[in-house]
Design a protein around this motif. Structure first.
Motif, PDB file in Angstrom:
ATOM      1  N   VAL B 176      13.497  65.446  24.859  1.00  0.00           N
ATOM      2  CA  VAL B 176      12.786  66.716  25.050  1.00  0.00           C
ATOM      3  C   VAL B 176      11.835  66.852  23.861  1.00  0.00           C
ATOM      4  O   VAL B 176      12.277  66.863  22.712  1.00  0.00           O
ATOM      5  CB  VAL B 176      13.742  67.920  25.080  1.00  0.00           C
ATOM      6  N   ILE B 177      10.549  66.900  24.146  1.00  0.00           N
ATOM      7  CA  ILE B 177       9.552  66.875  23.089  1.00  0.00           C
ATOM      8  C   ILE B 177       8.880  68.238  22.984  1.00  0.00           C
ATOM      9  O   ILE B 177       8.330  68.740  23.960  1.00  0.00           O
ATOM     10  CB  ILE B 177       8.473  65.802  23.370  1.00  0.00           C
ATOM     11  N   TYR B 178       8.920  68.812  21.799  1.00  0.00           N
ATOM     12  CA  TYR B 178       8.246  70.077  21.543  1.00  0.00           C
ATOM     13  C   TYR B 178       7.050  69.822  20.642  1.00  0.00           C
ATOM     14  O   TYR B 178       7.055  68.915  19.811  1.00  0.00           O
ATOM     15  CB  TYR B 178       9.180  71.067  20.852  1.00  0.00           C
ATOM     16  N   SER B 179       6.013  70.632  20.820  1.00  0.00           N
ATOM     17  CA  SER B 179       4.891  70.561  19.907  1.00  0.00           C
ATOM     18  C   SER B 179       4.168  71.897  19.881  1.00  0.00           C
ATOM     19  O   SER B 179       4.751  72.924  20.250  1.00  0.00           O
ATOM     20  CB  SER B 179       3.959  69.413  20.271  1.00  0.00           C
ATOM     21  N   PHE B 180       2.932  71.908  19.449  1.00  0.00           N
ATOM     22  CA  PHE B 180       2.167  73.139  19.213  1.00  0.00           C
ATOM     23  C   PHE B 180       0.713  72.706  19.164  1.00  0.00           C
ATOM     24  O   PHE B 180       0.394  71.516  19.056  1.00  0.00           O
ATOM     25  CB  PHE B 180       2.626  73.794  17.892  1.00  0.00           C
ATOM     26  N   ARG B 181      -0.205  73.674  19.267  1.00  0.00           N
ATOM     27  CA  ARG B 181      -1.615  73.354  19.153  1.00  0.00           C
ATOM     28  C   ARG B 181      -1.905  72.673  17.827  1.00  0.00           C
ATOM     29  O   ARG B 181      -1.384  73.157  16.820  1.00  0.00           O
ATOM     30  CB  ARG B 181      -2.443  74.643  19.202  1.00  0.00           C
ATOM     31  N   TYR B 188       3.178  66.069  25.938  1.00  0.00           N
ATOM     32  CA  TYR B 188       3.175  65.646  27.350  1.00  0.00           C
ATOM     33  C   TYR B 188       2.941  64.144  27.444  1.00  0.00           C
ATOM     34  O   TYR B 188       3.567  63.457  28.253  1.00  0.00           O
ATOM     35  CB  TYR B 188       2.112  66.428  28.128  1.00  0.00           C
ATOM     36  N   ARG B 189       2.065  63.594  26.622  1.00  0.00           N
ATOM     37  CA  ARG B 189       1.838  62.146  26.606  1.00  0.00           C
ATOM     38  C   ARG B 189       3.130  61.385  26.300  1.00  0.00           C
ATOM     39  O   ARG B 189       3.456  60.404  26.940  1.00  0.00           O
ATOM     40  CB  ARG B 189       0.757  61.808  25.580  1.00  0.00           C
ATOM     41  N   TRP B 190       3.862  61.859  25.320  1.00  0.00           N
ATOM     42  CA  TRP B 190       5.141  61.208  24.992  1.00  0.00           C
ATOM     43  C   TRP B 190       6.080  61.247  26.200  1.00  0.00           C
ATOM     44  O   TRP B 190       6.726  60.270  26.525  1.00  0.00           O
ATOM     45  CB  TRP B 190       5.827  61.917  23.819  1.00  0.00           C
ATOM     46  N   ARG B 191       6.137  62.413  26.803  1.00  0.00           N
ATOM     47  CA  ARG B 191       6.977  62.558  27.996  1.00  0.00           C
ATOM     48  C   ARG B 191       6.642  61.475  29.023  1.00  0.00           C
ATOM     49  O   ARG B 191       7.522  60.792  29.543  1.00  0.00           O
ATOM     50  CB  ARG B 191       6.744  63.962  28.593  1.00  0.00           C
ATOM     51  N   VAL B 200      12.795  56.623  31.677  1.00  0.00           N
ATOM     52  CA  VAL B 200      13.729  57.748  31.592  1.00  0.00           C
ATOM     53  C   VAL B 200      12.977  59.040  31.911  1.00  0.00           C
ATOM     54  O   VAL B 200      11.774  59.153  31.679  1.00  0.00           O
ATOM     55  CB  VAL B 200      14.419  57.888  30.215  1.00  0.00           C
ATOM     56  N   ILE B 201      13.709  59.972  32.443  1.00  0.00           N
ATOM     57  CA  ILE B 201      13.192  61.322  32.592  1.00  0.00           C
ATOM     58  C   ILE B 201      13.004  61.892  31.190  1.00  0.00           C
ATOM     59  O   ILE B 201      13.777  61.578  30.290  1.00  0.00           O
ATOM     60  CB  ILE B 201      14.203  62.177  33.386  1.00  0.00           C
ATOM     61  N   ALA B 202      12.004  62.688  30.995  1.00  0.00           N
ATOM     62  CA  ALA B 202      11.780  63.322  29.692  1.00  0.00           C
ATOM     63  C   ALA B 202      11.069  64.642  29.947  1.00  0.00           C
ATOM     64  O   ALA B 202      10.508  64.845  31.030  1.00  0.00           O
ATOM     65  CB  ALA B 202      10.947  62.428  28.793  1.00  0.00           C
ATOM     66  N   PHE B 203      11.104  65.527  28.970  1.00  0.00           N
ATOM     67  CA  PHE B 203      10.510  66.846  29.165  1.00  0.00           C
ATOM     68  C   PHE B 203       9.760  67.296  27.926  1.00  0.00           C
ATOM     69  O   PHE B 203       9.997  66.785  26.831  1.00  0.00           O
ATOM     70  CB  PHE B 203      11.604  67.859  29.528  1.00  0.00           C
ATOM     71  N   SER B 204       8.862  68.242  28.113  1.00  0.00           N
ATOM     72  CA  SER B 204       8.111  68.744  26.969  1.00  0.00           C
ATOM     73  C   SER B 204       7.808  70.230  27.136  1.00  0.00           C
ATOM     74  O   SER B 204       7.790  70.759  28.245  1.00  0.00           O
ATOM     75  CB  SER B 204       6.802  67.956  26.808  1.00  0.00           C
ATOM     76  N   HIS B 205       7.596  70.870  26.026  1.00  0.00           N
ATOM     77  CA  HIS B 205       7.186  72.277  26.014  1.00  0.00           C
ATOM     78  C   HIS B 205       6.508  72.539  24.665  1.00  0.00           C
ATOM     79  O   HIS B 205       6.394  71.604  23.854  1.00  0.00           O
ATOM     80  CB  HIS B 205       8.385  73.198  26.222  1.00  0.00           C
ATOM     81  N   TYR B 206       6.019  73.752  24.443  1.00  0.00           N
ATOM     82  CA  TYR B 206       5.281  73.990  23.207  1.00  0.00           C
ATOM     83  C   TYR B 206       5.516  75.388  22.653  1.00  0.00           C
ATOM     84  O   TYR B 206       5.813  76.325  23.382  1.00  0.00           O
ATOM     85  CB  TYR B 206       3.780  73.742  23.418  1.00  0.00           C
ATOM     86  N   THR B 269      -4.127  63.180  15.583  1.00  0.00           N
ATOM     87  CA  THR B 269      -3.704  63.234  16.985  1.00  0.00           C
ATOM     88  C   THR B 269      -3.398  61.838  17.515  1.00  0.00           C
ATOM     89  O   THR B 269      -2.363  61.612  18.148  1.00  0.00           O
ATOM     90  CB  THR B 269      -4.810  63.898  17.836  1.00  0.00           C
ATOM     91  N   LEU B 270      -4.296  60.889  17.243  1.00  0.00           N
ATOM     92  CA  LEU B 270      -4.067  59.541  17.765  1.00  0.00           C
ATOM     93  C   LEU B 270      -2.882  58.859  17.070  1.00  0.00           C
ATOM     94  O   LEU B 270      -2.160  58.072  17.690  1.00  0.00           O
ATOM     95  CB  LEU B 270      -5.347  58.699  17.659  1.00  0.00           C
ATOM     96  N   TYR B 271      -2.667  59.198  15.825  1.00  0.00           N
ATOM     97  CA  TYR B 271      -1.480  58.668  15.132  1.00  0.00           C
ATOM     98  C   TYR B 271      -0.211  59.140  15.857  1.00  0.00           C
ATOM     99  O   TYR B 271       0.689  58.359  16.141  1.00  0.00           O
ATOM    100  CB  TYR B 271      -1.471  59.131  13.678  1.00  0.00           C
ATOM    101  N   LEU B 272      -0.177  60.423  16.174  1.00  0.00           N
ATOM    102  CA  LEU B 272       0.996  60.967  16.877  1.00  0.00           C
ATOM    103  C   LEU B 272       1.148  60.357  18.272  1.00  0.00           C
ATOM    104  O   LEU B 272       2.253  60.041  18.703  1.00  0.00           O
ATOM    105  CB  LEU B 272       0.879  62.486  17.016  1.00  0.00           C
ATOM    106  N   VAL B 273       0.027  60.211  18.973  1.00  0.00           N
ATOM    107  CA  VAL B 273       0.065  59.559  20.287  1.00  0.00           C
ATOM    108  C   VAL B 273       0.724  58.191  20.153  1.00  0.00           C
ATOM    109  O   VAL B 273       1.611  57.819  20.927  1.00  0.00           O
ATOM    110  CB  VAL B 273      -1.368  59.394  20.857  1.00  0.00           C
TER     111      VAL B 273
END
Lengths: 308, 308
Positions: B176-181, B188-191, B200-206, B269-273
């Motif tokens: 489950v991946i959380y992030s912020f602006r 969502y990309r990680w998901r 695997v199923i995965a989820f995200s929210h912010y 951003t691209l580093y995190l991606v």
């Protein structure tokens, strides 16, 4: 008022007949600022209303590019949601018109027009008021026709949702809700109702986007039996219906479809929204959880310094 | 080319120096049409770029209200994604300018400008090309500065991500991946990378939106130990940092933060991606899963009648 009574009040909320006055306003885009349940009303409406863009903003401030070509609708049940107050403040700083709705609070004084919605509810139980204002402001009165009737029907016969909640509860399953236009945000609403009423984590996604990614997770993931898959709405278009059925078959994913009812898109959407109210309420009951207790949100607010 | 080699190619992709010619074009809004990985490039860019609205459309057709005040960017790796071809076709029908990018396919013939990106990759591994075109078209060249270096650094030292993947795999946890602006779409990309690479199923929210709903699920849900919580990015603003930390503490939610690196928003951003690329790749390895096999998507396409 118990949460069940609040849930049942949705049909009465659809009769709330206040609307914003758009006379003399010119705008290219509507920015709808709102968090949680207040924001979701805008997201759901943005999928129903096709004539203008409704950009839903659920954060502090506003998008940098936004200016007087846009109007802002700021919705907050309490009228004190710090993100929404921040958005309205920023909009006024930029000289934009702000239309607001809520029960009162700091937001009221920031808005060029204000619609006071009745208080005494859980914020998430006032979605009908917000939706009603939006439909009456931007669409024609007739486009809500029949909404009261289908919601009333559901209030009187919703045991099929109790049965589903029982299955979710017995297996301690995590709900995963899929949907498609125009119900994408209804799936998100269900997710958040499961969060707030049932106090369970839940997830949502939508077709056809999920056929480009999540499908591969569904296909070979571990732990799929931890989830309960729900489809919010029954697709009427053949290609979409085939797509959804084949996705679930190819990945061996069992799911339950909750079919919408109603003679227009507003009533069908609100009927589906209401199904999520009951599902999440019954899941709370099955779990022995108080659906009204969201004190953790209050504690979070208290833990932060006062909003600037 | 193995998927690992493809992942490593992200740094080279950022040197792809083609851009659209905007001379003589006037527009209020950019509609970015793309599905899956092609669409995500637009979502990620829309959070970096603040001067104009970028509305990401991942469905058939186009929003009803859209006309010549908008331009369309249509992105599809294969150039044959049926939803995106449908969007470009509809845009031409409305007399709109369409800028396209992909490796070829039906889309190319529909576009007023076309940028051909190199082929021979998995669609999801070409995000760097799409991002690169967007940054060079709408921002200044310098705003990519340092991106190559941080991605190179990560290519050479990413064992911390392998360790996390091992923990996810050992417990058969659902990410489950959380992030912020401005990293909401990175989550969502990680998901989707977990979906496609690790299966695997995965989820995200912010944040802050999730503090209005999901927080109550985190607080009292059953089955929380089935999930592995990741925070994509380390918030630098104090109020947001407090908010996130307090949310996780108040709900007793353990999580791992992956911190971004880079001297500007594009490189960070691209580093995190890229961290998500490695996480999902290593999880596939730990699971003994072929990360390149997405044949279920091909089977879905074959199961449907040819696109209209």
């Amino acid at each position: 008022m118990s949460l069940l009574e609040e849930i049942r009040s949705l049909k009465d909320q659809t009769g709330f007949n206040f609307k914003f006055n758009l006379e003399g306003l010119s705008f290219d885009r509507i920015i709808y600022a709102g968090m949680g349940g207040s924001g979701i009303a805008g997201s759901i409406f943005s999928q129903i209303f096709r004539d203008r863009e409704i950009l839903v903003w659920n954060d502090y401030g506003l998008p940098e590019y936004a200016g007087k070509e846009s109007i802002v609708i700021a919705a907050s049940y309490s009228g004190n949601t710090e993100e929404t107050v921040s958005s309205a403040t920023e909009a006024k700083r930029r000289g934009m018109v702000v239309l607001g709705m809520g029960t009162g609070g700091r937001l009221e004084g920031l808005c060029d027009q204000w619609i006071r919605i009745p208080s005494g509810k859980q914020p998430r139980s006032s979605l009908g008021y917000f939706m009603s204002v939006l439909v009456r402001t931007f669409m024609r009165e007739e486009e809500m026709e029949g909404t009261y009737e289908v919601l009333d029907e559901l209030d009187n016969d919703n045991s099929f949702l109790k049965d589903i909640a029982l299955q979710i509860s017995k297996g301690e399953k995590i709900p995963v809700i899929y949907s498609f236009r125009p119900y994408q945000s209804v799936a998100y609403r269900w997710r958040t109702q499961f969060n707030e009423n049932s106090k369970v984590i839940a997830f949502s996604h939508y077709f056809p986007e999920l056929d480009h990614n999540e499908i591969t997770g569904l296909w070979k993931t571990y732990g799929k039996d931890r989830f309960f898959f729900l489809l919010a709405g029954k697709p009427s278009e053949k290609r979409l219906a085939d797509r959804i059925r084949n996705t679930m078959e190819l990945t061996g994913t069992r799911y339950v479809t909750i079919e919408e009812k109603g003679k227009n898109v507003v009533s069908r959407t609100l009927y589906l929204v209401h199904c999520g109210d009951y599902l999440s309420y019954y899941l709370a009951m099955e779990r022995g959880i108080d659906p009204e207790d969201v004190s953790v949100i209050t504690r979070l607010k208290q833990s932060l310094e006062p909003a600037p």
